[in-house]
Design a protein around this motif. Structure first.
Motif, PDB file in Angstrom:
ATOM      1  N   ASP A   1      19.588  36.683  48.720  1.00  0.00           N
ATOM      2  CA  ASP A   1      20.066  37.994  48.264  1.00  0.00           C
ATOM      3  C   ASP A   1      18.966  39.052  48.328  1.00  0.00           C
ATOM      4  OD1 ASP A   1      22.594  37.027  47.779  1.00  0.00           O
ATOM      5  OD2 ASP A   1      22.224  36.624  45.646  1.00  0.00           O
ATOM      6  N   ASP A   2      17.781  38.693  47.861  1.00  0.00           N
ATOM      7  CA  ASP A   2      16.678  39.655  47.882  1.00  0.00           C
ATOM      8  C   ASP A   2      16.356  40.114  49.301  1.00  0.00           C
ATOM      9  OD1 ASP A   2      16.378  39.596  45.138  1.00  0.00           O
ATOM     10  OD2 ASP A   2      14.910  37.962  45.187  1.00  0.00           O
TER      11      ASP A   2
ATOM     12  N   ASN B   1      18.978  42.531  50.550  1.00  0.00           N
ATOM     13  CA  ASN B   1      18.772  43.860  49.977  1.00  0.00           C
ATOM     14  C   ASN B   1      17.600  44.577  50.634  1.00  0.00           C
ATOM     15  OD1 ASN B   1      20.904  43.540  48.171  1.00  0.00           O
ATOM     16  ND2 ASN B   1      19.592  42.649  46.581  1.00  0.00           N
TER      17      ASN B   1
ATOM     18  N   ARG C   1      18.762  45.787  54.022  1.00  0.00           N
ATOM     19  CA  ARG C   1      19.614  46.976  53.917  1.00  0.00           C
ATOM     20  C   ARG C   1      18.764  48.232  53.738  1.00  0.00           C
ATOM     21  NH1 ARG C   1      21.974  45.729  49.582  1.00  0.00           N
ATOM     22  NH2 ARG C   1      23.470  44.332  50.584  1.00  0.00           N
TER      23      ARG C   1
END
Length: 388
Positions: free
Chosen positions: A83-84, A87, A90
């Motif tokens: 997830d990190d 992010n 992105r």
């Protein structure tokens, strides 16, 4: 404080990666190879994937990401699953699309459906998009050398852009203060100051000068921002091989800033890819008129001369670049190539290749050094052409 934009010679790099054991081993190997970039005045920061006592590790990573000019994504299945890392990716692409940074994806391990990734349209490393763990690489060190060599080229390009921007800003400052001097001179201050209205007049003049300074500084800042955005858009289109679109962006930048050396050089680059070599030469020549000591302009013009089969003109441009920058390994290599392939001067070719190899080795460009040495060996083995 100057009202014109300033630039820094230090390039900030941010490396994003997962904390998987497989990726960490590869990351450490890459970190060792990156030590060769130290002479280039770079600041290297790594994503923080562990909580450190008394520190906000996530915020720290984003601070580095938001202020870096180059963002390197070390991509693997573990990277894509975290997830990190998603992010970070992105945010990195937002920075890239806004022209604030360049994103460089690096394939650590094989990835399925690469083109569908947010960065799938960008040129990835190492060579030919082969993952570091691929059997394509006889030794993984070869892959790391290729990665660092390409990062080095991007750093050097950005530093050259900064030098040219600083040169333009210095010229703008000189022109601005010269215009202020002319303004004051034309109003014959020395004669008017002797009059009884000296204080009122002096305050009026001072107010006018300050107003002009602020206005010109504000307009200059806006223009600089427009030009910077256009140059960034043009570079993005160059990376996507939209050479016509890139040329149009650089043309718009030149309309706003007719003395922007980088815009002429970049447009010449785009026109070269469009095979409009004459137009490219005109752009490089204009850049040289603005900045007669610009090494890049001479090298690029030499490349365009070569494409037009003007071999001696190409030699002359490379020679001028070497005179201005004796450490320009690329200029020596290009001059050697012309001597070898077109002027059939074996001794001069070897001489130039040897100088290029020496400089590549000194600069830590191991891959380029090896390739140049290989060219020298092949050339030395070549039998002389028959005179019959």
């Amino acid at each position: 404080m100057s009202l014109l934009l300033t630039s820094t010679r230090t390039i900030k790099l941010f490396f994003a990666h997962s904390n998987s054991p497989y990726d960490e081993k590869l990351r450490k190997n890459l970190e060792s190879h990156l030590s060769s970039l130290q002479p280039l005045k770079v600041s290297i920061n790594w994503q923080k994937n562990q909580k450190l006592a008394g520190r906000d590790w996530k915020q720290e990573s984003y601070q580095h990401l938001n202020t870096s000019q180059m963002i390197v994504l070390l991509v693997s299945p573990d990277f894509l699953a975290a997830d990190d890392c998603r992010n970070i990716t992105r945010r990195a692409m937002e920075q890239h699309n806004a022209g604030k940074a360049s994103v460089i994806p690096v394939k650590l391990r094989p990835i399925d459906n690469w083109q569908a990734r947010p960065f799938g349209h960008l040129q990835c490393l190492p060579y030919n998009g082969e993952p570091i763990t691929s059997r394509f690489w006889a030794k993984q060190d070869d892959a790391f050398v290729d990665i660092v060599g390409n990062i080095r080229e991007e750093v050097e390009r950005r530093q050259e852009d900064q030098r040219q921007l600083q040169l333009i800003q210095d010229q703008q400052k000189a022109e601005f203060f010269a215009s202020i001097n002319r303004f004051l001179s034309n109003h014959s201050l020395n004669r008017i100051i002797r009059g009884r209205n000296v204080l009122i007049f002096s305050v009026g003049i001072a107010t006018s000068v300050i107003g002009i300074t602020v206005l010109l500084g504000f307009c200059s800042s806006l223009s600089d921002m427009q030009v910077k955005n256009l140059l960034s858009q043009g570079q993005d289109k160059l990376d996507k091989r939209d050479y016509q679109g890139a040329s149009e962006d650089y043309t718009q930048a030149i309309k706003i800033a007719p003395t922007n050396i980088n815009a002429y050089i970049k447009r010449g680059h785009a026109r070269h890819f469009l095979k409009d070599y004459q137009a490219a030469i005109k752009d490089y020549t204009q850049a040289i008129k603005i900045a007669p000591t610009n090494v890049t302009a001479y090298i690029k013009r030499g490349d365009a001369q070569y494409s037009l089969k003007k071999y001696q003109a190409a030699i002359d441009d490379y020679t001028k670049a070497i005179h201005l920058s004796p450490d320009s390994a690329g200029a020596y290599k290009s001059r050697g190539f012309v001597y070898e392939k077109n002027l059939h001067n074996k001794q001069e070719a070897i001489k130039n290749y040897q100088k290029a190899a020496t400089l590549y080795k000194k600069q830590g460009a191991t891959d380029k050094y090896k390739k140049t040495i290989y060219k020298i060996q092949k050339l030395q083995q070549r039998k002389p052409q028959s005179s019959n």
